[in-house]
Design a protein around this motif. Sequence first.
Motif, PDB file in Angstrom:
ATOM      1  N   ALA A  63    -117.202 -37.935 -48.148  1.00 16.96           N
ATOM      2  CA  ALA A  63    -116.897 -39.258 -48.676  1.00 16.96           C
ATOM      3  C   ALA A  63    -115.628 -39.227 -49.513  1.00 16.96           C
ATOM      4  O   ALA A  63    -115.366 -38.262 -50.243  1.00 16.96           O
ATOM      5  N   GLY A  64    -114.845 -40.288 -49.424  1.00 11.15           N
ATOM      6  CA  GLY A  64    -113.615 -40.346 -50.200  1.00 11.15           C
ATOM      7  C   GLY A  64    -113.864 -40.222 -51.688  1.00 11.15           C
ATOM      8  O   GLY A  64    -113.072 -39.595 -52.408  1.00 11.15           O
ATOM      9  N   SER A  65    -114.959 -40.788 -52.175  1.00 10.79           N
ATOM     10  CA  SER A  65    -115.256 -40.726 -53.606  1.00 10.79           C
ATOM     11  C   SER A  65    -115.468 -39.297 -54.081  1.00 10.79           C
ATOM     12  O   SER A  65    -115.191 -38.973 -55.243  1.00 10.79           O
ATOM     13  N   SER A  66    -115.936 -38.424 -53.205  1.00 10.01           N
ATOM     14  CA  SER A  66    -116.154 -37.028 -53.591  1.00 10.01           C
ATOM     15  C   SER A  66    -114.843 -36.301 -53.834  1.00 10.01           C
ATOM     16  O   SER A  66    -114.792 -35.350 -54.624  1.00 10.01           O
ATOM     17  N   VAL A  67    -113.790 -36.732 -53.155  1.00 11.89           N
ATOM     18  CA  VAL A  67    -112.480 -36.128 -53.371  1.00 11.89           C
ATOM     19  C   VAL A  67    -111.862 -36.656 -54.665  1.00 11.89           C
ATOM     20  O   VAL A  67    -111.278 -35.905 -55.448  1.00 11.89           O
ATOM     21  N   TRP A  68    -112.022 -37.951 -54.896  1.00 17.50           N
ATOM     22  CA  TRP A  68    -111.402 -38.560 -56.071  1.00 17.50           C
ATOM     23  C   TRP A  68    -112.118 -38.195 -57.364  1.00 17.50           C
ATOM     24  O   TRP A  68    -111.490 -38.019 -58.407  1.00 17.50           O
ATOM     25  N   THR A  69    -113.441 -38.083 -57.317  1.00 15.20           N
ATOM     26  CA  THR A  69    -114.208 -37.880 -58.550  1.00 15.20           C
ATOM     27  C   THR A  69    -114.911 -36.536 -58.610  1.00 15.20           C
ATOM     28  O   THR A  69    -115.497 -36.189 -59.629  1.00 15.20           O
ATOM     29  N   GLY A  70    -114.897 -35.774 -57.522  1.00 13.84           N
ATOM     30  CA  GLY A  70    -115.553 -34.473 -57.509  1.00 13.84           C
ATOM     31  C   GLY A  70    -116.993 -34.572 -57.033  1.00 13.84           C
ATOM     32  O   GLY A  70    -117.571 -35.654 -56.924  1.00 13.84           O
ATOM     33  N   GLY A  71    -117.574 -33.409 -56.731  1.00 13.62           N
ATOM     34  CA  GLY A  71    -118.962 -33.368 -56.302  1.00 13.62           C
ATOM     35  C   GLY A  71    -119.121 -33.766 -54.851  1.00 13.62           C
ATOM     36  O   GLY A  71    -118.210 -33.619 -54.026  1.00 13.62           O
ATOM     37  N   GLY A  72    -120.318 -34.279 -54.523  1.00 11.09           N
ATOM     38  CA  GLY A  72    -120.614 -34.668 -53.159  1.00 11.09           C
ATOM     39  C   GLY A  72    -120.939 -33.477 -52.291  1.00 11.09           C
ATOM     40  O   GLY A  72    -121.088 -32.348 -52.761  1.00 11.09           O
ATOM     41  N   ALA A  73    -121.054 -33.726 -51.011  1.00  9.56           N
ATOM     42  CA  ALA A  73    -121.347 -32.658 -50.055  1.00  9.56           C
ATOM     43  C   ALA A  73    -120.727 -33.012 -48.721  1.00  9.56           C
ATOM     44  O   ALA A  73    -120.626 -34.186 -48.342  1.00  9.56           O
ATOM     45  N   TRP A  74    -120.343 -31.973 -48.003  1.00  2.00           N
ATOM     46  CA  TRP A  74    -119.746 -32.125 -46.680  1.00  2.00           C
ATOM     47  C   TRP A  74    -120.811 -32.331 -45.615  1.00  2.00           C
ATOM     48  O   TRP A  74    -121.937 -31.836 -45.736  1.00  2.00           O
ATOM     49  N   THR A  75    -120.451 -33.027 -44.565  1.00  2.00           N
ATOM     50  CA  THR A  75    -121.246 -33.107 -43.340  1.00  2.00           C
ATOM     51  C   THR A  75    -120.490 -32.372 -42.240  1.00  2.00           C
ATOM     52  O   THR A  75    -119.309 -32.663 -41.992  1.00  2.00           O
ATOM     53  N   VAL A  76    -121.137 -31.408 -41.626  1.00  2.00           N
ATOM     54  CA  VAL A  76    -120.512 -30.669 -40.527  1.00  2.00           C
ATOM     55  C   VAL A  76    -120.549 -31.528 -39.271  1.00  2.00           C
ATOM     56  O   VAL A  76    -121.618 -31.936 -38.812  1.00  2.00           O
ATOM     57  N   VAL A  77    -119.379 -31.809 -38.714  1.00  2.00           N
ATOM     58  CA  VAL A  77    -119.286 -32.554 -37.463  1.00  2.00           C
ATOM     59  C   VAL A  77    -119.505 -31.617 -36.277  1.00  2.00           C
ATOM     60  O   VAL A  77    -120.260 -31.923 -35.359  1.00  2.00           O
ATOM     61  N   GLY A  78    -118.863 -30.458 -36.303  1.00  2.00           N
ATOM     62  CA  GLY A  78    -119.030 -29.518 -35.206  1.00  2.00           C
ATOM     63  C   GLY A  78    -118.017 -28.398 -35.272  1.00  2.00           C
ATOM     64  O   GLY A  78    -117.145 -28.388 -36.140  1.00  2.00           O
ATOM     65  N   GLN A  79    -118.123 -27.468 -34.345  1.00  2.00           N
ATOM     66  CA  GLN A  79    -117.239 -26.312 -34.301  1.00  2.00           C
ATOM     67  C   GLN A  79    -116.606 -26.141 -32.922  1.00  2.00           C
ATOM     68  O   GLN A  79    -117.196 -26.509 -31.905  1.00  2.00           O
ATOM     69  N   ILE A  80    -115.415 -25.572 -32.936  1.00  2.00           N
ATOM     70  CA  ILE A  80    -114.717 -25.146 -31.724  1.00  2.00           C
ATOM     71  C   ILE A  80    -114.769 -23.628 -31.727  1.00  2.00           C
ATOM     72  O   ILE A  80    -114.264 -22.987 -32.650  1.00  2.00           O
ATOM     73  N   THR A  81    -115.397 -23.052 -30.725  1.00  2.00           N
ATOM     74  CA  THR A  81    -115.659 -21.617 -30.691  1.00  2.00           C
ATOM     75  C   THR A  81    -115.197 -21.030 -29.363  1.00  2.00           C
ATOM     76  O   THR A  81    -114.666 -21.733 -28.491  1.00  2.00           O
ATOM     77  N   SER A  82    -115.462 -19.746 -29.190  1.00  2.00           N
ATOM     78  CA  SER A  82    -115.113 -19.079 -27.932  1.00  2.00           C
ATOM     79  C   SER A  82    -115.851 -19.689 -26.753  1.00  2.00           C
ATOM     80  O   SER A  82    -115.405 -19.569 -25.605  1.00  2.00           O
ATOM     81  N   ALA A  83    -116.995 -20.330 -27.012  1.00  2.00           N
ATOM     82  CA  ALA A  83    -117.746 -20.965 -25.928  1.00  2.00           C
ATOM     83  C   ALA A  83    -116.925 -22.048 -25.242  1.00  2.00           C
ATOM     84  O   ALA A  83    -117.049 -22.259 -24.033  1.00  2.00           O
ATOM     85  N   GLN A  84    -116.077 -22.747 -26.009  1.00  2.00           N
ATOM     86  CA  GLN A  84    -115.230 -23.787 -25.415  1.00  2.00           C
ATOM     87  C   GLN A  84    -113.876 -23.252 -24.968  1.00  2.00           C
ATOM     88  O   GLN A  84    -113.326 -23.716 -23.978  1.00  2.00           O
ATOM     89  N   THR A  85    -113.337 -22.289 -25.712  1.00  2.00           N
ATOM     90  CA  THR A  85    -111.950 -21.887 -25.458  1.00  2.00           C
ATOM     91  C   THR A  85    -111.815 -20.647 -24.584  1.00  2.00           C
ATOM     92  O   THR A  85    -110.780 -20.458 -23.939  1.00  2.00           O
ATOM     93  N   GLY A  86    -112.830 -19.776 -24.618  1.00  2.00           N
ATOM     94  CA  GLY A  86    -112.720 -18.505 -23.923  1.00  2.00           C
ATOM     95  C   GLY A  86    -111.957 -17.450 -24.711  1.00  2.00           C
ATOM     96  O   GLY A  86    -111.736 -16.344 -24.206  1.00  2.00           O
ATOM     97  N   TYR A  87    -111.566 -17.773 -25.952  1.00  2.00           N
ATOM     98  CA  TYR A  87    -110.826 -16.831 -26.794  1.00  2.00           C
ATOM     99  C   TYR A  87    -111.697 -16.397 -27.972  1.00  2.00           C
ATOM    100  O   TYR A  87    -112.448 -17.207 -28.529  1.00  2.00           O
ATOM    101  N   ARG A  88    -111.547 -15.136 -28.365  1.00  2.00           N
ATOM    102  CA  ARG A  88    -112.376 -14.593 -29.447  1.00  2.00           C
ATOM    103  C   ARG A  88    -112.063 -15.242 -30.782  1.00  2.00           C
ATOM    104  O   ARG A  88    -112.947 -15.491 -31.579  1.00  2.00           O
ATOM    105  N   TRP A  89    -110.785 -15.511 -31.040  1.00  2.00           N
ATOM    106  CA  TRP A  89    -110.367 -16.035 -32.333  1.00  2.00           C
ATOM    107  C   TRP A  89    -109.745 -17.414 -32.150  1.00  2.00           C
ATOM    108  O   TRP A  89    -108.842 -17.603 -31.323  1.00  2.00           O
ATOM    109  N   ASN A  90    -110.207 -18.368 -32.937  1.00  2.00           N
ATOM    110  CA  ASN A  90    -109.746 -19.763 -32.891  1.00  2.00           C
ATOM    111  C   ASN A  90    -109.503 -20.192 -34.336  1.00  2.00           C
ATOM    112  O   ASN A  90    -110.447 -20.217 -35.139  1.00  2.00           O
ATOM    113  N   HIS A  91    -108.268 -20.536 -34.685  1.00  2.00           N
ATOM    114  CA  HIS A  91    -107.937 -20.585 -36.106  1.00  2.00           C
ATOM    115  C   HIS A  91    -106.669 -21.395 -36.362  1.00  2.00           C
ATOM    116  O   HIS A  91    -105.998 -21.834 -35.427  1.00  2.00           O
TER     117      HIS A  91
END
Length: 419
Positions: free
Chosen positions: A336-364
């Motif tokens: 949430a934007g308020s968490s950046v402006w005032t601190g606190g809050g918690a993140w929501t993980v949307v998803g990850q890009i991994t070797s399963a999608q790319t075929g490469y060991r390291w994605n960065h």
Amino acid sequence: MLVRRVSTAALLTLVASLITLLPAYAWTPSAESSGVPLPGGIYPGSSRYDGAGYYQYAPSIVQTSDAQRIIYYCANTVEYSSSSGNALQATHDHVLFNVGTRQPNGSYTWGATQVALRPRLQPADPHYQPATPSWAAYHICDPDVVKGSFTYTTPQSGEKTYTWAMFFTAADNDDHGADGRFNVVGVALATSPLGPWTIIASPLIDITEPDYNAAGYGVGQPSVTSVDQRGNLLLFYSGLDCAALDVPEPSCDGTARGTAVRTLNLGNANAPVLGTRSFITTAGLTPEPFLPGSGRFLHNASWAYDPERDSFVVSRDTGQLDGNEVQANVEVDRIAGSSVWTGGGAWTVVGQITSAQTGYRWNHNSGLVRDVYGGLAYQRPLDYSGVDVYFATEPGPANTAPPWDGYFKYRMHHSASPL
């Protein structure tokens, strides 16, 4: 067959319980080559592409219109050759860029590679750049580009108003290491996103920063979003994790790792005004396998603002740590934007890009496609319905010994998906 009738309320409760059991990052977009060429016009698919001694990583992508985007990124300009032993000469980071044109199928074709910023190097080097400040003598990397209004005075041009700012990490290598660790945050200005760029004489965030660790990473990896589409910005940067970015100290407070944020008034770039520093929470992020006690670490993130949801979206490095200081996965997260402006809050993980999608060991070393002011731009400016992430890949294995041949295998891919 016995059919048991259930109430609507009970059915909704069952569905809700099943949803909560889904993994936090069931979002699994596909990935493909970015199409961005290596220096020398070496495009993906050409016979030289996989084996050429160039690298590219840490992109900043600006969607300038419905049909055009510009990608800025770190790369070398001297080709590495294992037979010549020129690894150190070939690992000076520059900021390069390409202009992309949207095709009817939604893909982009990329124009010729151009140089935006060059490190100063040493006077004896054939590529010596005396106009670049001495604090950027070894590397210039991690570009992040935003539009605004910035006034700056130089002896050559006098007072001038610029409309583009490029933030970057610079190293002068005064820590006596062999890989340029002694990082600060600088900024360059231009009247066009194509340059030329004028580097402001002094670093923006440097060794005077509280908790700066000259024996470790220093500070760097800036990402910036505009507050007012003029000179007021939010500046995010990494490196203040008690000891070193590379291997955080186990004793470090797990709630204050990695990324700091400050307001920045760059309207008068002769005298930038930095606001009070605060740290971004790591609550809700995926734990890191290399940290004790399921510690979390927020660093090397590309930030974009989503005004429709009043939230910030990041793409960042996470997962297993390579000996060459890259990680296995790119994670997309939202807060949430308020968490950046005032601190606190918690993140929501949307998803990850991994070797399963790319075929490469390291994605960065990723970058979100953003509009000119740092807002999320999925397929065009003002499109907040998804994310398009560009990132570097490396086949591995881990702990590649000097001269770090794996470094010269970094190639850029991207992954676009609705949110």
